[in-house]
Design a protein around this motif. Structure first.
Motif, PDB file in Angstrom:
ATOM      1  N   GLU A  89       0.839  -1.214   0.000  1.00  0.00           N
ATOM      2  CA  GLU A  89       0.000   0.000   0.000  1.00  0.00           C
ATOM      3  C   GLU A  89       0.870   1.258   0.000  1.00  0.00           C
ATOM      4  O   GLU A  89       0.615   2.203  -0.737  1.00  0.00           O
ATOM      5  CB  GLU A  89      -0.937   0.018   1.209  1.00  0.00           C
ATOM      6  N   VAL A  90       1.896   1.262   0.840  1.00  0.00           N
ATOM      7  CA  VAL A  90       2.771   2.434   0.941  1.00  0.00           C
ATOM      8  C   VAL A  90       3.532   2.646  -0.371  1.00  0.00           C
ATOM      9  O   VAL A  90       3.607   3.768  -0.884  1.00  0.00           O
ATOM     10  CB  VAL A  90       3.740   2.297   2.143  1.00  0.00           C
ATOM     11  N   VAL A  91       4.073   1.580  -0.938  1.00  0.00           N
ATOM     12  CA  VAL A  91       4.830   1.698  -2.185  1.00  0.00           C
ATOM     13  C   VAL A  91       3.902   2.077  -3.340  1.00  0.00           C
ATOM     14  O   VAL A  91       4.306   2.808  -4.252  1.00  0.00           O
ATOM     15  CB  VAL A  91       5.616   0.396  -2.469  1.00  0.00           C
ATOM     16  N   ALA A  92       2.663   1.639  -3.298  1.00  0.00           N
ATOM     17  CA  ALA A  92       1.702   1.971  -4.356  1.00  0.00           C
ATOM     18  C   ALA A  92       1.396   3.466  -4.402  1.00  0.00           C
ATOM     19  O   ALA A  92       0.899   3.959  -5.420  1.00  0.00           O
ATOM     20  CB  ALA A  92       0.415   1.175  -4.166  1.00  0.00           C
ATOM     21  N   GLU A  93       1.686   4.187  -3.346  1.00  0.00           N
ATOM     22  CA  GLU A  93       1.444   5.632  -3.314  1.00  0.00           C
ATOM     23  C   GLU A  93       2.555   6.423  -3.999  1.00  0.00           C
ATOM     24  O   GLU A  93       2.441   7.630  -4.178  1.00  0.00           O
ATOM     25  CB  GLU A  93       1.271   6.094  -1.863  1.00  0.00           C
ATOM     26  N   ARG A  94       3.619   5.752  -4.425  1.00  0.00           N
ATOM     27  CA  ARG A  94       4.708   6.421  -5.139  1.00  0.00           C
ATOM     28  C   ARG A  94       4.236   6.823  -6.535  1.00  0.00           C
ATOM     29  O   ARG A  94       3.259   6.306  -7.052  1.00  0.00           O
ATOM     30  CB  ARG A  94       5.924   5.498  -5.237  1.00  0.00           C
ATOM     31  N   ASP A  95       4.971   7.698  -7.161  1.00  0.00           N
ATOM     32  CA  ASP A  95       4.643   8.155  -8.507  1.00  0.00           C
ATOM     33  C   ASP A  95       5.245   7.190  -9.526  1.00  0.00           C
ATOM     34  O   ASP A  95       6.276   7.478 -10.151  1.00  0.00           O
ATOM     35  CB  ASP A  95       5.169   9.582  -8.716  1.00  0.00           C
ATOM     36  N   VAL A  96       4.621   6.004  -9.650  1.00  0.00           N
ATOM     37  CA  VAL A  96       5.092   4.959 -10.557  1.00  0.00           C
ATOM     38  C   VAL A  96       3.902   4.371 -11.311  1.00  0.00           C
ATOM     39  O   VAL A  96       2.759   4.511 -10.888  1.00  0.00           O
ATOM     40  CB  VAL A  96       5.835   3.832  -9.804  1.00  0.00           C
TER      41      VAL A  96
END
Length: 196
Positions: A89-96
């Protein structure tokens, strides 16, 4: 396309990075709680493989919740699963455009169900990839032997940038050394030192 791969420095996430590198601009991302300096092992492995590296800090309450669950269960599966889902969830909030992990077909933990993957994709408008999901342990081991220089040993002796090291430290500091043995069975871990 930018992809953030949850990275421990171990063989599975390293092999996943090599597979995805042909299609994405891969950044290896270690998720941590700030309890140890183990993220440095992930950075060293990423540097040895020539990939960009970054970190994300996870919610300490999730670590506390995971540890209590593991102590209650007497095994680590549900606690580590909770942490992995939080990290995604946290990594999914990155601009990727995409996120990935190194989970294999026969992993007991962590796993990502189809429903969880679709939910991540829909809510964050990203792709979730698990490039090793069709590979069993032996297939991964053969590919790793061909492509990577890996150190293997007992989990308590191999330092790497995974959730287990920090969860062990939290158990140790809150409940003592003996409590770790009631949760974690003896098992081996890997850390990547470079390419073969």
């Amino acid at each position: 396309m930018e992809l953030a791969l949850l990275y421990s420095g171990g063989k599975d996430s390293s092999l996943a990075a090599l597979i995805l590198d042909s299609f994405y601009d891969v950044t290896l991302v270690t998720a941590h709680f700030g309890l140890t300096e183990d993220f440095e092992h992930g950075k060293a492995a990423a540097d040895a493989l020539g990939f960009p590296f970054d970190m994300v800090e996870l919610d300490r309450d999730v670590a506390e919740e995971a540890v209590e669950r593991m102590l209650e269960d007497g095994y680590p599966r549900n606690g580590i699963q909770r942490v992995h889902e939080h990290a995604l969830e946290v990594v999914a909030e990155r601009d990727v455009e995409a996120i990935a992990d190194g989970s294999r077909r026969d992993d007991r933990v962590p796993t990502v169900s189809r429903a969880t993957a679709q939910s991540l994709e829909d809510r964050h408008e990203i792709d979730y990839l698990a490039p090793l999901s069709g590979f069993g342990r032996h297939a991964v081991d053969r590919l790793v032997e061909q492509e990577l220089d890996v150190e293997t040993g007992p989990s308590e002796e191999i330092s790497r940038a995974d959730y287990e090291g920090e969860l062990r430290e939290l158990i140790r500091s809150n409940h003592g050394e003996e409590a770790i043995k009631t949760v974690f069975p003896d098992h081996d871990q890997t850390i990547v030192r470079g390419r073969a």
